[in-house]
Every structure is written in structure tokens, then in C-alpha cells.
Design an enzyme around this catalytic site. Structure first.
Site, mmCIF file in Angstrom:
data_model
loop_
_atom_site.group_PDB
_atom_site.id
_atom_site.type_symbol
_atom_site.label_atom_id
_atom_site.label_comp_id
_atom_site.label_asym_id
_atom_site.label_seq_id
_atom_site.Cartn_x
_atom_site.Cartn_y
_atom_site.Cartn_z
ATOM 1 N N ASN A 132 117.062 2.325 -80.003
ATOM 2 C CA ASN A 132 117.622 3.653 -79.750
ATOM 3 C C ASN A 132 118.116 4.319 -81.026
ATOM 4 O O ASN A 132 117.964 5.531 -81.202
ATOM 5 C CB ASN A 132 118.762 3.557 -78.734
ATOM 6 C CG ASN A 132 118.265 3.292 -77.321
ATOM 7 O OD1 ASN A 132 117.115 3.589 -77.001
ATOM 8 N ND2 ASN A 132 119.120 2.728 -76.483
ATOM 9 N N GLU A 238 123.079 4.476 -71.412
ATOM 10 C CA GLU A 238 122.831 5.534 -72.385
ATOM 11 C C GLU A 238 121.838 5.098 -73.457
ATOM 12 O O GLU A 238 121.790 3.936 -73.855
ATOM 13 C CB GLU A 238 124.143 5.961 -73.039
ATOM 14 C CG GLU A 238 125.208 6.462 -72.070
ATOM 15 C CD GLU A 238 124.812 7.741 -71.341
ATOM 16 O OE1 GLU A 238 123.823 8.375 -71.746
ATOM 17 O OE2 GLU A 238 125.486 8.093 -70.369
ATOM 18 N N CYS A 239 121.079 6.063 -73.952
ATOM 19 C CA CYS A 239 120.104 5.794 -75.003
ATOM 20 C C CYS A 239 120.704 5.933 -76.392
ATOM 21 O O CYS A 239 120.017 5.733 -77.382
ATOM 22 C CB CYS A 239 118.916 6.744 -74.865
ATOM 23 S SG CYS A 239 119.344 8.471 -75.180
ATOM 24 N N GLY A 240 121.977 6.278 -76.463
ATOM 25 C CA GLY A 240 122.636 6.428 -77.756
ATOM 26 C C GLY A 240 122.941 7.863 -78.119
ATOM 27 O O GLY A 240 123.871 8.129 -78.874
#
Length: 244
Positions: A132, A238-240
């Protein structure tokens, strides 16, 4: 609500920034989504940008913000591993809504990354976070810098996951103002907006997907699953991009 000084707020510790924005957020909670966007355009500094993953309900925030702020740069971080349906959905919405699409990618190609690091998404939380960082966080940071962004709109909603349940309408992230106009919308409101404006869900919605990201870390929803379990093998939500 008075105008806010981004530079002054960035000098404060995170806790103090939250407190400094508390009164403004209390007022923003009383506005509808269109009112929040209009307030941001009147009171927060430009340049303005909107980010989108072109996921299941992406058409809502893309339509809403672009109607009020035409030609706003729309940032997409493309990992190279999106579903074919997603790429076609991007083309469809870009044409239909006349989006000013700005695509950002990692400096290393997907094939080069696999040669260097292997399949990072199969290497537990640490591997997923590195993936990510390379494919989401760094390209987004570069986009915000190159587009001189000071105010960033995004389509997050509290209902989507526990990690988003307490997010405010207005915050500071990555050194810029971040505005979440539809943060308090539920799935019914999303559906009604799509119907009202002749918009569609992502094509994979009809195949049982509640959330869509990369092909290798997205699962169809199954009974008893929480929505966040459909992404990253349930290890994280979350993907970051929206952390920190």
C-alpha cells in the site's frame, strides 16, 4: 464559521488540531453534503482535489463534488491490479461526468515490484502495508504535491467500517484540509442519490461485492461477513490513503 489558517494548524500537535477544528465540525454536521462542499470552497484554500478509488458507490461523491466544483482534479491511484470492470467503470464515469481525471501510479511497475519483493499481498500485514505504501500512499502524496492541493475531498462514510465510524467532516491529513461531505450518509441515502441522478453502482455490485479494490485482495461478501472482511483478507480495512 471563520476561515481557517492551514499553516498555523499544521504547526499544532494532532490533538490540538482536532480541538481547534471541533467548533467548525459541529457546524458542518448540521449542513447537508452540498452545503459542506460549498462551505469548503468558500472557506478553505485552493487548490482543491477529489480522490476516488472508483469503487462500488464512487459515482455519488464524483457527481456531487464535480457538480459544485466543475473540473476539479480527480485523483486515482492505479495499482495496475484493478478489476477489468473497474477500468471500464472509470472510463464510463470520466466520460459521463466529464471528470478531470489525474492518474498516479507507483514509480515501479507491478511486474517489477513482483520481481523485487514477491507478491507482497501474500506476506501478511507487513507485506500488505508495504504494498500500500508503494502503490497508494506514495502516489497520493506525489499527487497532492504536484497539484498544489490544500483542500482534499473524499467520499468516506462512517457506516463503511469501524475504522471510519468516528471520522469528522473536516480534518487535516498529509498537511492539507480533508473534507468528507457524505461522511454521515447511510446506504439508503446513497441508493436514493444514485437513483435521483441516473447513476450506477460499480458493475461488480450485482455480483455480490460490497467493496472493490485490487483483484488479489478483494472478496465477494458472504453471509455473516462484515464489509471490512471483504478487503485485505480481513487483516485490515484501509489501504493507507485514509490513515494517519
Amino acid at each position: 464559521m471563520s476561515k481557517l489558517d492551514l499553516n498555523a494548524l499544521n504547526e499544532l500537535p494532532k490533538v490540538d488540531r482536532i480541538l481547534a477544528l471541533a467548533e467548525t465540525n459541529a457546524q458542518l454536521e448540521k449542513l447537508d453534503a452540498e452545503g459542506r462542499v460549498a462551505w469548503a470552497l468558500d472557506n478553505l484554500p485552493g487548490e482543491y482535489v477529489l480522490s476516488s478509488s472508483f469503487g462500488i458507490q464512487a459515482a455519488v461523491s464524483l457527481h456531487l463534488v464535480n457538480q459544485i466544483c466543475p473540473d476539479i482534479p480527480v485523483i486515482l491511484t492505479d495499482t495496475g491490479y484493478l478489476f477489468p470492470e473497474t477500468y471500464r467503470f472509470i472510463d464510463e464515469l470520466t466520460d459521463k461526468l466529464k471528470l478531470n481525471l489525474k492518474v498516479y501510479r507507483a514509480t515501479e511497475s507491478a511486474a517489477w515490484q513482483e520481481a523485487r519483493y514477491g507478491k507482497l499481498w501474500e506476506q501478511g500485514v507487513e507485506g500488505i502495508e508495504k504494498y500500500n505504501d508503494i502503490n497508494k500512499v506514495e502516489p497520493m502524496n506525489r499527487a497532492l504535491k504536484e497539484l498544489n492541493a490544500q483542500t482534499w475531498f473524499a467520499g468516506l462514510r462512517r457506516e463503511q467500517s469501524g475504522s471510519r465510524a468516528n471520522l469528522p467532516v473536516l480534518a487535516i491529513q498529509r498537511g492539507v484540509f480533508k473534507v468528507l461531505p457524505i461522511i454521515d450518509w447511510d446506504n439508503r441515502t446513497i441508493y436514493q442519490y444514485l437513483q435521483k441522478h441516473g447513476l450506477k453502482y460499480h458493475p461488480l455490485w450485482d455480483e455480490g461485492y460490497l467493496s472493490v479494490g485490487d483483484t488479489h485482495t478483494t472478496r465477494k461478501w458472504e453471509p455473516s461477513m462484515a464489509e471490512e472482511e471483504t478487503r485485505f483478507f480481513g487483516l485490515k480495512r484501509e489501504c493507507g490513503l485514509h490513515e494517519g
